[in-house]
Design a protein around this motif. Structure first.
Motif, PDB file in Angstrom:
ATOM      1  N   ASP A 218      -3.821 -11.105  -9.659  1.00  0.00           N
ATOM      2  CA  ASP A 218      -4.347 -11.870 -10.785  1.00  0.00           C
ATOM      3  C   ASP A 218      -3.251 -12.561 -11.584  1.00  0.00           C
ATOM      4  OD1 ASP A 218      -6.854 -11.073 -10.052  1.00  0.00           O
ATOM      5  OD2 ASP A 218      -7.207  -9.765 -11.785  1.00  0.00           O
ATOM      6  N   ASP A 219      -2.126 -11.882 -11.784  1.00  0.00           N
ATOM      7  CA  ASP A 219      -1.067 -12.496 -12.584  1.00  0.00           C
ATOM      8  C   ASP A 219      -0.458 -13.700 -11.873  1.00  0.00           C
ATOM      9  OD1 ASP A 219       0.022 -10.539 -10.741  1.00  0.00           O
ATOM     10  OD2 ASP A 219       1.959 -10.843 -11.701  1.00  0.00           O
ATOM     11  N   VAL A 220      -0.414 -13.660 -10.559  1.00  0.00           N
ATOM     12  CA  VAL A 220       0.107 -14.797  -9.796  1.00  0.00           C
ATOM     13  C   VAL A 220      -0.869 -15.966  -9.881  1.00  0.00           C
ATOM     14  CG1 VAL A 220       0.771 -15.598  -7.493  1.00  0.00           C
ATOM     15  CG2 VAL A 220       1.431 -13.308  -8.272  1.00  0.00           C
ATOM     16  N   LEU A 221      -2.149 -15.691  -9.748  1.00  0.00           N
ATOM     17  CA  LEU A 221      -3.154 -16.744  -9.853  1.00  0.00           C
ATOM     18  C   LEU A 221      -3.138 -17.372 -11.240  1.00  0.00           C
ATOM     19  CD1 LEU A 221      -5.534 -18.257  -8.551  1.00  0.00           C
ATOM     20  CD2 LEU A 221      -7.027 -16.432  -9.365  1.00  0.00           C
ATOM     21  N   ARG A 222      -2.894 -16.557 -12.258  1.00  0.00           N
ATOM     22  CA  ARG A 222      -2.897 -17.047 -13.634  1.00  0.00           C
ATOM     23  C   ARG A 222      -1.657 -17.874 -13.950  1.00  0.00           C
ATOM     24  NH1 ARG A 222      -3.150 -12.560 -15.626  1.00  0.00           N
ATOM     25  NH2 ARG A 222      -0.976 -12.218 -16.218  1.00  0.00           N
ATOM     26  N   THR A 223      -0.497 -17.440 -13.481  1.00  0.00           N
ATOM     27  CA  THR A 223       0.759 -18.103 -13.854  1.00  0.00           C
ATOM     28  C   THR A 223       1.205 -19.163 -12.863  1.00  0.00           C
ATOM     29  OG1 THR A 223       2.080 -16.368 -12.768  1.00  0.00           O
ATOM     30  CG2 THR A 223       1.538 -16.055 -15.105  1.00  0.00           C
ATOM     31  N   ARG A 224       0.690 -19.087 -11.607  1.00  0.00           N
ATOM     32  CA  ARG A 224       1.132 -20.037 -10.582  1.00  0.00           C
ATOM     33  C   ARG A 224      -0.059 -20.591  -9.800  1.00  0.00           C
ATOM     34  NH1 ARG A 224       6.002 -17.513  -7.195  1.00  0.00           N
ATOM     35  NH2 ARG A 224       6.134 -19.700  -6.585  1.00  0.00           N
ATOM     36  N   PRO A 225      -1.047 -21.129 -10.497  1.00  0.00           N
ATOM     37  CA  PRO A 225      -2.238 -21.603  -9.781  1.00  0.00           C
ATOM     38  C   PRO A 225      -1.931 -22.722  -8.785  1.00  0.00           C
ATOM     39  CG  PRO A 225      -2.230 -22.392 -12.054  1.00  0.00           C
ATOM     40  CD  PRO A 225      -1.140 -21.374 -11.950  1.00  0.00           C
ATOM     41  N   ASP A 226      -0.975 -23.590  -9.107  1.00  0.00           N
ATOM     42  CA  ASP A 226      -0.646 -24.681  -8.185  1.00  0.00           C
ATOM     43  C   ASP A 226      -0.047 -24.144  -6.889  1.00  0.00           C
ATOM     44  OD1 ASP A 226      -1.570 -26.448 -10.057  1.00  0.00           O
ATOM     45  OD2 ASP A 226       0.424 -27.021 -10.795  1.00  0.00           O
ATOM     46  N   SER A 227       0.777 -23.091  -6.988  1.00  0.00           N
ATOM     47  CA  SER A 227       1.362 -22.494  -5.795  1.00  0.00           C
ATOM     48  C   SER A 227       0.289 -21.823  -4.938  1.00  0.00           C
ATOM     49  CB  SER A 227       2.432 -21.461  -6.182  1.00  0.00           C
ATOM     50  OG  SER A 227       3.515 -22.075  -6.837  1.00  0.00           O
ATOM     51  N   VAL A 228      -0.649 -21.138  -5.591  1.00  0.00           N
ATOM     52  CA  VAL A 228      -1.740 -20.501  -4.863  1.00  0.00           C
ATOM     53  C   VAL A 228      -2.592 -21.562  -4.168  1.00  0.00           C
ATOM     54  CG1 VAL A 228      -3.826 -19.081  -5.071  1.00  0.00           C
ATOM     55  CG2 VAL A 228      -1.770 -18.504  -6.397  1.00  0.00           C
ATOM     56  N   LEU A 229      -2.871 -22.656  -4.862  1.00  0.00           N
ATOM     57  CA  LEU A 229      -3.650 -23.745  -4.272  1.00  0.00           C
ATOM     58  C   LEU A 229      -2.923 -24.335  -3.065  1.00  0.00           C
ATOM     59  CD1 LEU A 229      -6.010 -25.727  -4.239  1.00  0.00           C
ATOM     60  CD2 LEU A 229      -4.777 -27.106  -5.952  1.00  0.00           C
ATOM     61  N   ALA A 230      -1.626 -24.538  -3.176  1.00  0.00           N
ATOM     62  CA  ALA A 230      -0.852 -25.095  -2.057  1.00  0.00           C
ATOM     63  C   ALA A 230      -0.893 -24.158  -0.854  1.00  0.00           C
ATOM     64  CB  ALA A 230       0.589 -25.353  -2.496  1.00  0.00           C
ATOM     65  N   PHE A 231      -0.761 -22.867  -1.106  1.00  0.00           N
ATOM     66  CA  PHE A 231      -0.831 -21.909   0.002  1.00  0.00           C
ATOM     67  C   PHE A 231      -2.209 -21.941   0.639  1.00  0.00           C
ATOM     68  CE2 PHE A 231      -2.116 -17.860   1.742  1.00  0.00           C
ATOM     69  CZ  PHE A 231      -1.106 -17.631   2.659  1.00  0.00           C
TER      70      PHE A 231
END
Length: 298
Positions: A218-231
């Motif tokens: 959850d913390d990764v999705l919250r702080t790095r949504p663009d990175s999660v979207l790219a992955f």
């Protein structure tokens, strides 16, 4: 410099292009970690939040969500198939049918194993055998530490499920897809014409059982949504690019990325099965799960 995303994925034809860089994740440094065998990584994820993004069994995800583990589902099915052939017996043993299992002992790797979730689901639907009608003999603990097995689950000292059968400690055994062709070689399914029975289940429910999904902290999705979207976009491309490597079997058709009627149905059925079997305490709100990552498919 941006911190790399730590990613734990199994070795599948549709994940290899990500791992070897054939399909890059634009603007993101991904560090692909390895675990052999893979299941211990699932426990590390739900107990220690050891990775940013992690492949995860369906039952483990549902139990983790129910226990409040801060992970969010990404809409991708990495492994799936039908499971009527997963309930097996010794070929020289009694010719028992699934409906004969009430009052008997059945081996399964863990009560929280996803294949067991699906098998117990169709056992109840099609044969009227509920989870508590059977003593489930396990060789491993569940991944989610907060879960306590019900009283009709017994922990064995055996290390392999097939050894429970060969020692005649159980009447039947649940084996996952890899185990069927490995330790389970030579065993026979309890269901007559198991392949067609599984296909009938899939037609009736409008989906194929998912074994492995994908989650993000959850913390990764919250702080790095663009990175999660790219992955996620790279994963979708990898799945699309390897479509020719998958056949028209349930296992081949199960691999998908993106919210769909099939994935929604799969999660609703898995959630209902998990609740009926006591794997989770609260019913699953699939619409709420979908809302968390709806932005990925916009």
């Amino acid at each position: 410099m941006t911190t790399p995303l730590t990613v734990m994925l199994g070795d599948h034809p549709h994940t290899r292009p990500l791992k070897d860089g054939t399909v890059p994740v634009t603007g993101v440094d991904c560090r692909y970690l390895e675990s052999s065998p893979l299941p211990p990584a699932f426990a590390r994820m739900v107990r220690e939040l050891a990775y940013d993004i992690c492949e995860m069994p369906t039952a483990t995800y549902l139990q983790a969500r129910d226990a409040g583990v801060p992970v969010t589902l990404l809409p991708a099915v990495l492994v799936g198939s039908t499971h009527h052939r997963s309930l097996t017996r010794l070929p020289e043993g009694p010719d028992i049918a699934p409906g004969d299992l009430a009052g008997r002992r059945v081996g399964v790797r863990a009560f929280g194993q996803t294949t067991g979730l699906w098998v117990r689901g169709w056992l109840q639907e099609e044969y009227g055998v509920t989870s508590s009608d059977v003593t489930w003999v396990t060789t491993e603990d569940v991944h989610v530490a907060q879960f306590v097995n019900p009283p009709y689950v017994e922990r064995s000292k055996a290390t392999r499920v097939v050894d429970l059968l060969r020692s005649h400690d159980v009447s039947a055994a649940v084996l996952g897809p890899k185990a069927i062709g490995g330790q389970g070689a030579g065993l026979v399914p309890l269901v007559a014409d198991a392949e067609n029975a599984g296909l009938a289940w899939a037609r009736r429910h409008g989906t194929i059982p998912a074994n492995h999904l994908l989650v993000v902290r959850d913390d990764v999705l919250r702080t790095r949504p663009d990175s999660v979207l790219a992955f996620y976009q790279a994963l979708k491309k990898s799945i699309a690019d390897t479509a020719d490597e998958r056949d028209d079997s349930p296992a081949g058709r199960a691999v998908t990325a993106g919210w769909s009627a099939s994935l929604t149905a799969c999660l609703k059925i898995a959630g209902r099965y998990a609740f009926e079997q006591g794997l989770i305490r609260q019913p699953v709100d699939v619409e709420a799960i979908q809302k968390d990552t709806a932005f990925l498919d916009t």
